[in-house]
Design an enzyme around this catalytic site. Structure first.
Site, PDB file in Angstrom:
ATOM      1  N   SER A  68     -35.564  23.112 -43.524  1.00 58.48           N
ATOM      2  CA  SER A  68     -34.560  23.771 -42.177  1.00 58.48           C
ATOM      3  C   SER A  68     -35.493  23.477 -40.950  1.00 58.48           C
ATOM      4  O   SER A  68     -36.645  23.689 -41.005  1.00 58.48           O
ATOM      5  CB  SER A  68     -34.366  25.058 -42.653  1.00 58.48           C
ATOM      6  OG  SER A  68     -33.326  25.568 -41.707  1.00 58.48           O
ATOM      7  N   ASP A  69     -34.690  23.207 -40.191  1.00 62.13           N
ATOM      8  CA  ASP A  69     -35.157  23.320 -38.624  1.00 62.13           C
ATOM      9  C   ASP A  69     -34.006  23.700 -37.567  1.00 62.13           C
ATOM     10  O   ASP A  69     -33.029  23.577 -38.106  1.00 62.13           O
ATOM     11  CB  ASP A  69     -35.659  21.710 -38.336  1.00 62.13           C
ATOM     12  CG  ASP A  69     -36.378  21.602 -37.157  1.00 62.13           C
ATOM     13  OD1 ASP A  69     -37.704  22.035 -37.069  1.00 62.13           O
ATOM     14  OD2 ASP A  69     -35.887  21.083 -36.061  1.00 62.13           O
ATOM     15  N   GLN A  70     -34.657  24.239 -36.507  1.00 63.63           N
ATOM     16  CA  GLN A  70     -33.874  24.449 -35.478  1.00 63.63           C
ATOM     17  C   GLN A  70     -34.202  24.125 -34.300  1.00 63.63           C
ATOM     18  O   GLN A  70     -35.489  23.901 -33.856  1.00 63.63           O
ATOM     19  CB  GLN A  70     -33.607  26.142 -35.085  1.00 63.63           C
ATOM     20  CG  GLN A  70     -33.053  26.687 -34.304  1.00 63.63           C
ATOM     21  CD  GLN A  70     -32.735  28.192 -34.374  1.00 63.63           C
ATOM     22  OE1 GLN A  70     -33.936  28.877 -33.779  1.00 63.63           O
ATOM     23  NE2 GLN A  70     -31.832  28.736 -34.985  1.00 63.63           N
ATOM     24  N   SER A 105     -30.447  23.163 -38.830  1.00 62.60           N
ATOM     25  CA  SER A 105     -30.348  22.145 -40.000  1.00 62.60           C
ATOM     26  C   SER A 105     -30.929  22.656 -41.596  1.00 62.60           C
ATOM     27  O   SER A 105     -31.669  23.424 -41.297  1.00 62.60           O
ATOM     28  CB  SER A 105     -30.648  20.934 -39.679  1.00 62.60           C
ATOM     29  OG  SER A 105     -30.157  20.511 -38.576  1.00 62.60           O
TER      30      SER A 105
END
Length: 191
Positions: A68-70, A105
């Site tokens: 996950s990434d932001q 994501s």
């Protein structure tokens, strides 16, 4: 049963994933998060979530790897983690009174089948008008230097916001649990 692995060093993602009451491993992917030339915030988030999952995959056979990434953007400017107090002050001064779109994501990679489920969850955030006193007081109390947009909406940061709009409040914290629960169910896990 497949082992669940969180490909992240984020304590926020770890806390969010623990809400599912499932055992999981944590493995920091240690990837280069530098944006590519002319890459948009949404694309950065999507690429990095995928890279995190695939970087950890060789260490775990028969597993479900969660990457996950932001990132965020405001007025066509990419907003990332400030990392320092000085950068957080500048970031909040810039975001004061403005709307930012956060992109969180998610990539769930099944290392047994090599199939990945991926998505990006958008979240709109309107910051209040912030003066220097409010910014300094907030930063000294919360120290959100490892948070995109210098805001911890699950804590005191909520007081800096005029409104938030999105389908999953956990996406703003860093791991969209509604989407993740659907992906895990697609893999046969009953939550």
């Amino acid at each position: 049963m497949l082992t669940i692995v969180l490909a992240s060093s984020s304590p926020y993602r770890r806390e969010l994933l623990s809400r599912f009451k499932l055992p999981f491993d944590v493995f920091s992917p240690d990837i280069d998060e530098t944006p590519h030339m002319d890459e948009k915030a949404k694309d950065i988030s999507f690429r990095l979530a995928r890279e995190k999952a695939f970087k950890v995959a060789p260490h775990y056979a028969n597993s479900l790897i969660i990457g996950s990434d932001q990132t965020a953007e405001c007025q066509n400017q990419i907003i990332e983690k400030p990392n320092t107090h000085e950068n957080a002050v500048k970031q909040l001064q810039f975001l004061s009174g403005k709307i930012a779109t956060f992109y969180t994501s998610l990539c769930l990679l099944n290392t047994k089948t090599q199939q990945a489920q991926e998505c990006v969850v958008d979240f709109e955030v309107k910051y209040k008008k912030l003066n220097h006193k409010i910014i300094e007081s907030y930063l000294l109390k919360e120290q959100p230097y490892n948070c995109v947009g210098s805001v911890m909406s699950e804590g005191l940061g909520i007081t800096l916001l005029e409104y938030i709009k999105g389908e999953d409040p956990t996406a703003l914290i860093g791991l969209p649990l509604i989407r993740l629960s659907n992906m895990l169910e697609n893999e046969g896990l009953a939550l």
